[in-house]
Each structure stands twice: as C-alpha cells, then as structure tokens.
Motif scaffolding. Structure first.
Motif, PDB file in Angstrom:
ATOM      1  N   THR C 115       0.834  -1.205   0.000  1.00  0.00           N
ATOM      2  CA  THR C 115       0.000   0.000   0.000  1.00  0.00           C
ATOM      3  C   THR C 115       0.866   1.251   0.000  1.00  0.00           C
ATOM      4  O   THR C 115       0.570   2.216  -0.713  1.00  0.00           O
ATOM      5  N   LEU C 116       1.909   1.241   0.807  1.00  0.00           N
ATOM      6  CA  LEU C 116       2.793   2.400   0.889  1.00  0.00           C
ATOM      7  C   LEU C 116       3.425   2.691  -0.467  1.00  0.00           C
ATOM      8  O   LEU C 116       3.525   3.839  -0.903  1.00  0.00           O
ATOM      9  N   PHE C 117       3.790   1.620  -1.132  1.00  0.00           N
ATOM     10  CA  PHE C 117       4.393   1.762  -2.460  1.00  0.00           C
ATOM     11  C   PHE C 117       3.398   2.412  -3.439  1.00  0.00           C
ATOM     12  O   PHE C 117       3.727   3.376  -4.134  1.00  0.00           O
ATOM     13  N   ILE C 118       2.176   1.881  -3.461  1.00  0.00           N
ATOM     14  CA  ILE C 118       1.148   2.450  -4.341  1.00  0.00           C
ATOM     15  C   ILE C 118       0.859   3.892  -3.953  1.00  0.00           C
ATOM     16  O   ILE C 118       0.669   4.773  -4.795  1.00  0.00           O
ATOM     17  N   PHE C 119       0.857   4.143  -2.642  1.00  0.00           N
ATOM     18  CA  PHE C 119       0.592   5.468  -2.103  1.00  0.00           C
ATOM     19  C   PHE C 119       1.611   6.500  -2.600  1.00  0.00           C
ATOM     20  O   PHE C 119       1.247   7.599  -3.019  1.00  0.00           O
ATOM     21  N   THR C 120       2.888   6.118  -2.586  1.00  0.00           N
ATOM     22  CA  THR C 120       3.903   7.082  -3.019  1.00  0.00           C
ATOM     23  C   THR C 120       3.729   7.406  -4.498  1.00  0.00           C
ATOM     24  O   THR C 120       4.009   8.512  -4.940  1.00  0.00           O
ATOM     25  N   ILE C 121       3.237   6.438  -5.248  1.00  0.00           N
ATOM     26  CA  ILE C 121       3.015   6.682  -6.671  1.00  0.00           C
ATOM     27  C   ILE C 121       1.786   7.559  -6.886  1.00  0.00           C
ATOM     28  O   ILE C 121       1.834   8.590  -7.548  1.00  0.00           O
ATOM     29  N   LEU C 122       0.659   7.149  -6.328  1.00  0.00           N
ATOM     30  CA  LEU C 122      -0.593   7.873  -6.571  1.00  0.00           C
ATOM     31  C   LEU C 122      -0.585   9.289  -6.010  1.00  0.00           C
ATOM     32  O   LEU C 122      -1.199  10.185  -6.570  1.00  0.00           O
ATOM     33  N   TYR C 123       0.096   9.495  -4.861  1.00  0.00           N
ATOM     34  CA  TYR C 123       0.041  10.796  -4.221  1.00  0.00           C
ATOM     35  C   TYR C 123       1.350  11.563  -4.310  1.00  0.00           C
ATOM     36  O   TYR C 123       1.524  12.592  -3.663  1.00  0.00           O
ATOM     37  N   ASN C 124       2.268  11.054  -5.127  1.00  0.00           N
ATOM     38  CA  ASN C 124       3.576  11.713  -5.292  1.00  0.00           C
ATOM     39  C   ASN C 124       4.204  12.076  -3.961  1.00  0.00           C
ATOM     40  O   ASN C 124       4.738  13.171  -3.796  1.00  0.00           O
ATOM     41  N   ALA C 125       4.083  11.189  -3.026  1.00  0.00           N
ATOM     42  CA  ALA C 125       4.621  11.496  -1.702  1.00  0.00           C
ATOM     43  C   ALA C 125       6.053  11.006  -1.594  1.00  0.00           C
ATOM     44  O   ALA C 125       6.395   9.956  -2.124  1.00  0.00           O
ATOM     45  N   THR C 126       6.883  11.780  -0.904  1.00  0.00           N
ATOM     46  CA  THR C 126       8.244  11.300  -0.656  1.00  0.00           C
ATOM     47  C   THR C 126       8.254  10.622   0.701  1.00  0.00           C
ATOM     48  O   THR C 126       7.981  11.260   1.719  1.00  0.00           O
ATOM     49  N   VAL C 127       8.586   9.367   0.676  1.00  0.00           N
ATOM     50  CA  VAL C 127       8.514   8.604   1.908  1.00  0.00           C
ATOM     51  C   VAL C 127       9.864   8.028   2.305  1.00  0.00           C
ATOM     52  O   VAL C 127      10.149   7.818   3.479  1.00  0.00           O
ATOM     53  N   LEU C 128      10.704   7.798   1.310  1.00  0.00           N
ATOM     54  CA  LEU C 128      11.975   7.105   1.544  1.00  0.00           C
ATOM     55  C   LEU C 128      12.864   7.696   2.649  1.00  0.00           C
ATOM     56  O   LEU C 128      13.371   6.946   3.479  1.00  0.00           O
ATOM     57  N   PRO C 129      13.051   9.001   2.696  1.00  0.00           N
ATOM     58  CA  PRO C 129      13.902   9.539   3.767  1.00  0.00           C
ATOM     59  C   PRO C 129      13.347   9.279   5.171  1.00  0.00           C
ATOM     60  O   PRO C 129      14.086   9.297   6.149  1.00  0.00           O
ATOM     61  N   PHE C 130      12.039   9.023   5.253  1.00  0.00           N
ATOM     62  CA  PHE C 130      11.444   8.844   6.574  1.00  0.00           C
ATOM     63  C   PHE C 130      11.155   7.392   6.891  1.00  0.00           C
ATOM     64  O   PHE C 130      10.430   7.082   7.821  1.00  0.00           O
ATOM     65  N   ILE C 131      11.706   6.508   6.080  1.00  0.00           N
ATOM     66  CA  ILE C 131      11.238   5.121   6.136  1.00  0.00           C
ATOM     67  C   ILE C 131      11.461   4.455   7.495  1.00  0.00           C
ATOM     68  O   ILE C 131      10.627   3.665   7.932  1.00  0.00           O
TER      69      ILE C 131
END
Lengths: 227, 245, 225
Positions: C115-131
């Motif tokens: 879900t997180l993966f799909i989320f970063t795509i659909l919402y253009n969210a940057t998540v990696l630095p906070f993983i």
C-alpha cells in the motif's frame, strides 16, 4: 431478596421526591449565571449525568470481572443492566452538551477530549448491546464480559490520546475548587444526589426485571419438558 | 473391588441459554471400559461427548477424566484424548501429510515422519499423502480424520457416530481399529445409531433420552433383542432410527 | 520450547493455507488500493493535499483493509469447522490467539508495504527519507490494531451478522491507536524529528502492552462454550 423487595418501594419514592427537589433547585433555587444566561442551568443535568454515564461503565467493568471470576449469572445481569442504563445517561450527556454548547460557543459539537471520549463511550455502550444480540446465548455472557473489560480500559487511554491532540472544554472544576458561587455549588450537589438516586433506581428495577424474566423462562422450560 | 474411576461425571448439567441439553448425568467408567451411547437425535449424545472431552464446559456438576478436572487441567487432558466427530477438523488446503504433520506437532509426537507414514498406512491413505484434502471424498476425509485423532496415541477415544461416510471396507477397517483400541486397554466412548456394532464392540451400553441417562448396563448381561426392546420402550416411536443390521 | 514449537506450527499452517489460496492478501491489497483511489476522488488532486491529510488517508487504507484481513482469521476456522480441533489440542487458548495475531500481523505488514508503495506513486509522496521512523510507527500501530482486530474476530466468529458486528466492536476501541498513528505519521512526514513523536509512541506502546495483557487474561473465556 425479600429484604430488597421491601426496601425498593421506599427507595423509589425517595427517588421521586429527590427528582422533584432537583427540578425545584434547577429552575427556582439556582441563580441565573451572568454571562451565559438561563441556558447555563442545563449544566445541572449535564454534569451529574456525565458522572453517572462513566460510573455506569465502571460498574459494568467490575461486574464483568466478577462474572468471569465467579461465573455467577447475577454479575452478568448487573453488567448488562448497567450498560442499558448507562447508555441512556450517556445519550443525555451528549444531547445536553450540544444544547449548551450552541449558544455559548456557537457550535453544536467540538472535538475536545471530554466530549470525544464520551462519544466513544457511547459507541462502546452501543457495541456492547449489539454484541449481546448477535452472539450465541451460551457464549453471550462470556463475550459481553470480555468486551465490557476491554471497553472500560479503553476509556482512559482514549481520553489521554485525544487530550494530547486538542482541548477547549471549559474548565469548571479546577485544582483550586469550583469556579462557581455557593448557591450554584449547592444546586449541583443536590442534582448530583438526585440523579444518583435516579440511576440506581433504574438500575435496580432493571436488574429485578431481568431476574424475574429468567425465572419465568426457567419455569417455562421445566413445564415444557415435564422434568 | 471397584477400580479407581477413570471417567467420572457426577450431576452433570449442560444448558444452552434456557435450554437444558444434559440433566444430572452420572457416568462412571473404569480404565479400559468402553461405553456405547444410544439415543434419538437431539438426546444430547454429541453434547455429552463434547463436555467429556472438555470442548464444552459443564453448567454445573463435576467431570473428571483420568484424574484431570475438565474445568481446570485442560492442556494435560487434551494430550491423552482423541475425538472423531461430525467435523473432520482437517484443513482443506493442506495435504494429508501436512495435516498430520500439523497435528503431530501440536501434540508433540516424537519421530513424527515415521508416525505419519504409519498412520497413513493404517487408515489406507498411503497413496494420497500429497493430495490436498479438499479433493478427498467424504470417506477419505473420514479416514484421515481417524488418522488425525490417533496420531498422538491417546488413551481415551471419543467417537461420535464415527461410521458416517465410511464405505463397507472403511467400516470393517474401523471396527478392527476399535477392537485394537480395546486390546491396547484404551477407554472408548462411542455414540452411535448402530445397535449391533455398539453392543458388539463395547462392554457397557447406555441410552440417553432428553439429556438424561435412562438405562445403563453391561453388554455381557443383556441380549441384543432385550436391549432393542428396552430401547423401543424408553424411546418410543423413535426406535425406527436404530440400525439393527 | 514446546510453546514456540506449537506456536510455530499454527503460524506455519496458516502461512501455507494463505500461500495456496492467497485469499487474504489479495483482497487486502486490492481493497487498500481502492481506498487510496477513492480518496483521491474525494479530496481532489494530490497537489492540493497537505501532509495532514495524506497521513490520515494512508492509515484509513491500512485499517480498513486490515479489517477485511483479520475478520477472516477466526471466522475462517469457524466456517471450516477446524476451530474446535485446534481447541482440542494440548495448547493454551492464548497461544492460539498469539499465533493468529502473528500471522495476521505479518500479512497486514505485507499489505502495508504494498500500500505504501502504491501510495507514493498515486500521491507523489516522498517517503523514503522517513522510512525508518515510519516503519517504527507502523509497527507499533499495526500491532495495536491487529491485536484488537484478532481479539474481536474471535469474539464475533460465532455471531450472526459477523461482518457487521466486527467493525462496530473494533472502531471505538481502536480510536487511540488510529489517533496516535496518524498524528505521529503526519509529524514525521512533515520532516520533524523522531523526538517529537515520542508522546505518541508512548501511547502506542502503552496500548499494545495493555491489550496484549488483557487478551492474555481473557482469551480463554472467549473460546469457552
């Protein structure tokens, strides 16, 4: 049981008298508040019912633990009746809270910790009652007791988590005492006692009714099977 | 001399809500005894068996199995009890081998692989060890269920209408197995509609009606015909349910 | 020793069943994907969303999809008729609960990663630095709501309107977990340090411990008939 029966009627008469006294206190004795006006008097219903709504669930909590420990069906009856009575009081808290809030803060609802926790309590009550209706009878008492315990433990945790989140509920009872004049404090005490009488009156009547229902069912079953 | 009771139920009552399924049932069996339980549908045979193996808790009364109280030492009790009932307890998406491996692990069976092969051969499913249970016929599932119930070599066997679903061969094999249980000194309680088999295989017989034991006797002391008569008397028009063949 | 062996056996069994049917994981992932898409229609394009909302959307997807997952953990055993077989084994009821919880937790975690993966795509969210901090919050929060979800799944397994009663029981009790998880996630996604979410993490840890303790004390009564 006999003793309880003879005491019940005077107790209920006393409740009636106390409630009449409470009505008198609210509408005639208590002074009208300066800034909020007459609407403030709903406070004398709101606070006692709030106290009793939480007290009712505490009773459910203790009764649930006692039921699981002793497996005596009276505790299950007490827990269940406390929820039935508590949900009424909880509904009154939420409605009186809204009625009071609108003229004062100009909103029907705010998501502050006390209100929100009370709303969650209401949902927990309703969930408890629904659970009792949909599960198999031989498991109902056990499952309701477990939910009663979980639901109650959840109340303080919910309160702290929402308080960490936000707060605008007016602080009436501060650390240094009431922010109210003496006649108001006295009125509150009267109504609090009256509502306690009302609550326990209702609770005891319900418990008695449930026990009688159980007796009837048992007698019916004995008659049907002829044993 | 009365041997120490191995299975002991006294004043056993089981209620479901307001409905009473078992009324003041008393059963005393010594180790190695076998009890055939007869009665019409709804008499409470399955309920009684489930209470004795502690799947259901008694409403009141005491039940002790091999010295363990069904209200208390359930884990220890479960280790020595096997149940073959209406439900097979098998997992459909696992193979026969995997099902037995699972239950073997749960019961702490030693040298599990060897024991699984032994059990599969015993119930005649050696060729199907790697087939998923959902593809099994009812008869094959019943056989595997028997395997599941005996994998930990329990001292007490509870059988709730165990012949259901078995074909002629399966039935014969299972009868041999029950006789084998008796030779091993296992205690057996069997609920069945098969009058003949029940009286043959067990040394005591009881009739349960509306949750009460209305008749209890050693099978050696009564002929099959007499028993059938008593059954008709006690149970009335429901005698038709009894298979005499 | 024996305890972990039996615990492992149940987890292994559920794992194999799930690998073969893939029922739980597929429906959970599909559901969370749908939730993410629907929220996009509800709230407009991702450019307008501030981080407060996306933390909320993410957790709504986790929780609602998790609900479909743990609803099945005990109801499946009831439907197959295998729950009694499990109870009949020489194992304490809490071990059964723990095994089911671990299984559900692992499957839910897989769903959350997807879900997180799909989320970063659909919402253009940057998540990696906070993983890493996100992972910690997700771990504690997921442990919390899967614990109560599994517990209530056992409670509602025999009920008539099983799919309706589970959310009704679940949501009032899961409020602290959801509030704490969403708030903590929001703070982290705003780039603040892990220090600032300590109060929320404390609530999550307290919740998890309290409910694991309560489940330990009461689970045998849930299975008792």
């Amino acid at each position: 049981m006999k003793y309880a029966q003879t005491l019940l009627i005077p107790f209920q008469l006393l409740t009636f008298v106390m409630m009449l006294l409470a009505l008198y206190t609210i509408f005639i004795y208590a002074p009208v508040e300066k800034t909020m006006g007459v609407i403030q008097k709903i406070f004398y219903i709101h606070v006692p019912t709030a106290f009793l709504a939480y007290m009712a669930f505490f009773i459910t909590f203790i009764a649930s633990i006692l039921y699981l420990y002793r497996k005596d069906s009276i505790w299950d009856t007490v827990a269940h009746c406390a929820v039935e009575t508590g949900v009424i009081f909880c509904t009154i808290v939420l409605i009186t809270g809204s009625i009071w809030a609108k003229p004062i803060w100009n909103v029907w609802w705010t998501w502050d910790p006390r209100l929100t926790t009370t709303l969650i309590l209401w949902f927990t009550y309703v969930a408890y009652l629904m659970l009792g209706r949909v599960v198999k009878e031989n498991q109902r008492a056990n499952l309701a007791a477990v939910f009663g315990i979980i639901g109650f433990i959840n109340v303080p945790i919910t309160f702290f988590s929402i308080r960490l989140w936000r707060t605008i509920h007016p602080v009436v009872i501060t650390g240094s005492g009431f922010n109210m004049s003496w006649p108001m404090k006295f009125s509150l005490i009267i109504t609090l006692i009256a509502f306690c009488f009302l609550f326990f009156s209702m609770l005891i009547s319900k418990i008695r009714l449930e026990r009688l229902k159980k007796c009837v069912e048992e007698i019916k079953e004995i008659m049907e099977t002829g044993i | 001399m009365n041997p120490e009771p191995y299975i002991e139920a006294r004043g056993l009552v089981k209620k479901f809500g307001y409905k009473t399924a078992l009324r003041n049932v008393d059963i005393i069996l010594a180790e190695g005894d076998s009890l055939a339980l007869f009665g019409p549908n709804g008499a409470g045979k399955s309920t009684l068996i489930q209470v004795l193996c502690s799947l259901l808790q008694p409403t009141s009364g005491s039940v002790r199995i091999a010295g363990f109280d069904v209200r208390g030492d359930r884990e220890a009790l479960h280790q020595i009890v096997g149940l073959i009932g209406h439900q097979t307890f098998l997992y459909p998406h696992l193979t026969a081998h995997e099902n037995l491996k699972f239950f073997g692990a749960m019961y702490g069976v030693a040298r599990l692989s060897a024991r699984i092969s032994e059990v599969l051969d015993l119930v005649g499913l050696g060729d199907h060890r790697n087939d998923a249970v959902k593809n099994f016929s009812r008869g094959m599932q019943q056989r595997l269920s028997i395997g599941r119930a005996i994998i930990h070599n329990p001292m007490i066997m509870f059988l709730d209408e165990p012949f259901t679903g078995l074909d002629q061969q399966g039935r014969e094999d299972f009868i041999k197995l029950i006789l084998h249980f008796r030779e091993q000194g296992k205690t057996v309680i069997m609920a069945s509609h098969h009058l003949h088999l029940g009286l043959e295989l067990c040394n005591r017989a009881a009739i349960l009606k509306s949750g009460k034991i209305v008749y209890l006797q050693d099978t050696a002391r009564i002929s099959k015909n007499d028993f059938k008569q008593i059954y008709s008397q006690q149970v009335g028009e429901n005698a038709l349910q009894l298979k005499v063949a | 020793m024996k305890f972990t062996h039996k615990l492992g056996a149940i987890i292994w069994k559920d794992f194999i069943s799930e690998i073969r049917t893939k029922e739980m994981i597929l429906s959970m992932c599909l559901f969370s994907f749908l939730v993410l898409v629907i929220f996009n229609f509800a709230f407009g394009s991702s450019a307008n969303l501030d981080r407060k909302m996306i933390a909320g959307i993410l957790w709504v997807a986790f929780v609602f999809s998790g609900l479909t997952g743990f609803g099945r953990s005990f109801s499946m055993e009831r439907d197959l008729g295998t729950l009694q077989g499990l109870i009949l084994c020489p194992i304490s009821p809490w071990t059964i609960f723990l095994a089911k919880l671990i299984g559900v937790f692992l499957f839910t975690t897989v769903m959350e990663i997807i879900t997180l993966f799909i989320f970063t795509i659909l919402y253009n969210a940057t998540v990696l630095p906070f993983i890493v901090p996100l992972g910690l919050i997700a771990f504690l929060g997921t442990m919390g709501f899967t614990a109560i979800g599994t517990l209530f799944s056992a409670i509602s397994a025999t009920a008539r309107a099983r799919n309706v009663i589970l959310p009704i029981l679940f949501f009032p009790i899961s409020v602290p977990v959801i509030v704490a998880s969403v708030k903590a996630t929001e703070i982290i996604l705003n780039g603040k340090s892990l220090q600032m979410v300590f109060p929320w993490l404390k609530i999550l840890v307290a919740f998890d411990l309290i409910f694991l303790l309560v489940s330990y004390l009461t689970f045998e009564y849930i299975l008792e008939e």
